[in-house]
Design an enzyme around this catalytic site. Structure first.
Site, mmCIF file in Angstrom:
data_model
loop_
_atom_site.group_PDB
_atom_site.id
_atom_site.type_symbol
_atom_site.label_atom_id
_atom_site.label_comp_id
_atom_site.label_asym_id
_atom_site.label_seq_id
_atom_site.Cartn_x
_atom_site.Cartn_y
_atom_site.Cartn_z
ATOM 1 N N HIS A 87 0.804 -1.219 0.000
ATOM 2 C CA HIS A 87 0.000 0.000 0.000
ATOM 3 C C HIS A 87 0.836 1.267 0.000
ATOM 4 C CE1 HIS A 87 -3.362 -2.675 1.029
ATOM 5 N NE2 HIS A 87 -4.103 -1.725 0.506
ATOM 6 N N GLY A 88 2.049 1.179 0.494
ATOM 7 C CA GLY A 88 2.837 2.404 0.409
ATOM 8 C C GLY A 88 4.035 2.443 1.310
#
Lengths: 482, 301
Positions: free
Chosen positions: A328-329
């Site tokens: 996701h990051g």
């Protein structure tokens, strides 16, 4: 162009007319238009990253054929590794380079060693996480003999960049998508109509629920230090709903658009808030991603750890979910988000109920144990979404600390009472509709209502809600940043 | 083919009532939310309805430009096409964005900016881009498109119409205001906006860019410093700050062959002509505009 923008509506109308009235003679023409449309759509966001998409497609096209034709296992493995390194390497560079640099600097700083800051001004190419996974699954499936490579480069390029899904998924497998691209799509009235309904449902979730929730959650998370714990809890609740409505709304629109152009795409959400335990939740949430990681990360890990019994299974799950978090990051909050969700599986593994699937009920009202399971699962998930929203671990932990205080029993601070009430009513409508239609692909599959005036009233009722209560802010979809 | 046509037809049929709802809203005066400025949006709709093709003299500015330029006096003296594009809260950077767009649409030969220090204190308002980035043809002929372009909810549209501050615009975009003594806001009477701010230097840069652009387009820029109430510059420091601002603006304007006019004169513009620190009442606007037209008549041919 956002799906919910007038520019996209015009683009899609033109595309539809060309696709079904001009380029519909054979699948090759359809694919050419699909590819052109996909690249126009992608380049509209940022044309500078179109060459990267094309280059990735080109390389993986040739690697796929190479892996299939290679006589020796070593050769096949080498070509596969080239593909994996290219895909993951590009992803790691664009997404995580600055994060690694800053984390390394922070780590050395704890030992009072000062390193020179050297970060690059890197812009994350839109959709890279999604199309990279598509190319990787293509190569892996060829290597494992599950599919043959396609020799039609247009088919392959379309598979990578089919425009309703190129930016934020669903991440379709080659086995699902490529066969559809190798035959002529014939307009199916029922499929297209269902697509329109799903788009309507997606627009309702995105523009009414997600965007209105965003107004409140932004305010709560920005001022959480001055708000009572009850407001913080309310914020966490709304943010969980917001992420779901935003992402599932996007997925509904993408699937609906695909249906209109005659392509069936993987369902991405299956009423996750009615899950009775965490395993059930992740079988229903972002299905294409969790399915991808289950097949390509979790499954190999379970084989690798097979001699460790339940411990091995726990390790595999935790690593798998940590990978989901990291995907996701570039932030430790996402790492912890994934790790925590993996840890939630431990009681299920120890009890041996991991793979046990319980149908919630066929009745209108679930039984109390099922209801408690649903509420408990939602609560667990809600707490991890605080990490998802927080900018840093410090902020997340501060939020948690303030959440568990006596001010939980004071009334939450609500600034715009009318808007809040309207949003809550719409959330109830969404959940009620999805509950009643939980065995359908989406909540607006109401063909069982034989009287068409009733169906029309329902559609217009939803449109009226959208045009009356849509949030004025025009926000991107949350998952664009992944 | 038949089923495709049927699908298209049914979709259009379905969409039609929705489009009609917005058309009815438009006809009933519930205009779309284009920017976050109610007065700007109202003006743009008015402009569209008036079908103005060309404006030889364009005035623009923030609220000072809106309230203090008496349209009747200007028209009686200039005898040419004129429109006041001023709107609350415009900063110089916003003015630059809007002037570049309006200049293409209305082809003015003269641009008069009615300005005060309040135009140099805040960041740009990006919502004006919603308007200027829409094609002229659509803006002029189909303003209803803004309902869909900017995601207006009917709830927001209705709320805005019923809560917006009522302003009576004249046919040339002006809006003189008379506030009775008992209604004067005592807090605003001697209000001292923080000036300069961290955005001031940037706004000077924007004014410079505007000057360059207008000069390249052969459009004469007339920069008008409107009066400020005497109590603003009641200390040596504030006098100095104000004077520095005047000098700065004058230097920028004259560098690009523009005309700088300064009407800050507490001896002429006494307190009774103001309704707050920066804005003249209608009577003050008449005094100010009469002085202004004497000067601009020498410039405008």
């Amino acid at each position: 162009m956002l799906f919910t923008s007038i520019t996209f509506v015009i683009f899609f109308c033109l595309f539809f007319l060309l696709y079904w009235f001009v380029f519909n003679r054979n699948f090759k023409l359809q694919n050419l238009l699909l590819l052109a449309g996909g690249y126009v759509f992608y380049a509209w966001w940022d044309w500078r990253f179109l060459p990267l998409l094309i280059a990735s497609s080109s390389l993986n096209y040739f690697l796929g054929i190479g892996i299939y034709k290679a006589r020796q296992t070593k050769q096949r493995s080498l070509l596969l590794w080239i593909g994996l390194l290219q895909g993951l390497g590009t992803l790691l560079f664009f997404k995580y380079f600055n994060f690694f640099v800053k984390s390394t600097i922070s780590a050395f700083a704890t030992f009072n060693i000062r390193l020179d800051t050297y970060t690059l001004n890197i812009i994350l190419p839109l959709g890279i996480s999604f199309y990279t996974f598509r190319t990787i699954s293509y190569l892996l499936d060829i290597k494992h003999g599950k599919i043959k490579p396609t020799t039609d480069w247009v088919v392959f390029f379309c598979y990578v960049s089919v425009f309703p899904c190129v930016i934020s998924g669903p991440i379709d497998r080659p086995k699902t998508l490529i066969p559809q691209l190798t035959r002529r799509r014939v307009f199916d009235y029922a499929q297209a109509t269902d697509g329109m309904r799903q788009i309507l449902w997606g627009v309702f979730k995105k523009m009414v629920i997600a965007d209105n929730c965003a107004v409140f959650t932004d305010n709560i998370f920005e001022h959480y230090k001055t708000l009572p714990a009850s407001s913080l809890l309310f914020g966490a609740f709304l943010y969980t709903i917001q992420v779901y409505a935003d992402f599932s709304g996007y997925s509904d629109i993408a699937i609906g658009l695909s249906n209109i152009i005659g392509i069936k795409v993987t369902r991405n959400f299956n009423t996750p808030f009615f899950a009775q335990n965490i395993a059930d939740f992740w079988r229903r949430w972002h299905i294409s991603l969790t399915g991808w990681l289950t097949d390509y990360v979790f499954a190999p890990l379970t084989i690798y750890f097979r001699d460790l019994g339940k411990t091995g299974l726990i390790l595999a799950i935790v690593i798998n979910f940590t990978a989901i978090g990291i995907w996701h990051g570039p932030n430790w909050t996402f790492f912890l988000f994934g790790f925590l969700n993996g840890c939630y599986y431990i009681p299920l593994i120890l009890r041996g109920t991991l793979y046990k699937k319980k149908k919630i009920t066929d009745q209108l009202q679930p039984a109390l144990p099922a209801l408690l399971g649903v509420a408990g699962t939602f609560t667990l998930v809600m707490f991890t979404f605080i990490l998802f929203r927080a900018d840093s671990l410090a902020q997340a932990f501060d939020y948690y600390q303030r959440l568990f205080s006596r001010s939980m029993f004071t009334a939450p601070v609500i600034i715009e009472k009318v808007n809040t009430a309207a949003t809550l009513v719409c959330i109830v409508i969404m959940l009620a509709a999805e509950w009643l239609q939980r065995d359908k692909q989406h909540a607006l599959q109401i063909d069982f209502i034989k009287k068409s005036p009733v169906r029309v009233i329902i559609y217009y009722g939803l449109i009226l809600i959208i045009i009356t209560f849509t949030a004025t802010r025009n926000s991107d979809f949350i998952y664009f940043k992944f | 083919m038949k089923s495709t046509v049927k699908f298209l037809f049914k979709t259009l049929l379905f969409a039609l009532p929705v489009l009609l709802v917005f058309e009815v809203l438009f006809r009933l005066g519930y205009f779309p939310i284009i920017t976050n400025s109610t007065i700007f949006d109202l003006k743009m709709i008015r402009l569209q309805k008036q079908h103005i093709e060309r404006v030889k003299v364009m005035s623009i500015g923030s609220s000072v430009g809106l309230y203090e330029f008496n349209s009747d006096i200007i028209l009686q003296n200039l005898h040419t096409s004129y429109y006041n594009f001023a709107s609350w809260g415009l900063q110089i950077g916003d003015i630059r964005t809007l002037v570049k767009s309006f200049a293409k649409d209305y082809r003015p030969r003269y641009v008069i900016i009615g300005s005060s220090i309040g135009d140099f204190i805040a960041p740009l308002n990006e919502t004006y881009l919603n308007y200027v980035n829409t094609g002229t043809y659509i803006r002029k002929n189909f303003p209803e498109v803004f309902y869909f372009k900017n995601y207006n909810s009917i709830h927001q549209i209705i709320r805005r119409k019923h809560t917006a501050f009522p302003v009576q615009l004249d046919s040339w975009g002006g809006a003189l205001l008379t506030v009775k003594a008992k209604d004067i806001n005592r807090e605003k009477w001697n209000e001292h906006n923080i000036f300069p701010t961290k955005y001031t230097a940037y706004q000077y840069h924007e004014l410079d860019s505007l000057g360059i652009w207008l000069q390249a387009q052969h459009i004469k820029l007339i920069f008008v410093q409107v009066p400020i109430k005497a109590s603003y510059a009641n200390t040596p420091v504030s006098k100095q700050i104000l004077q520095h601002h005047f000098d700065q603006c004058q230097a920028i304007i004259e560098k690009h062959a523009g005309v700088y006019l300064n009407y800050h004169n507490p001896a002429v513009f006494t307190d009774s002509l103001f309704f707050d620190q920066y804005h003249l009442q209608a009577a003050g606007g008449r005094v100010f505009t009469r002085q202004l037209v004497v000067d601009i008549k020498k410039i405008i041919k």
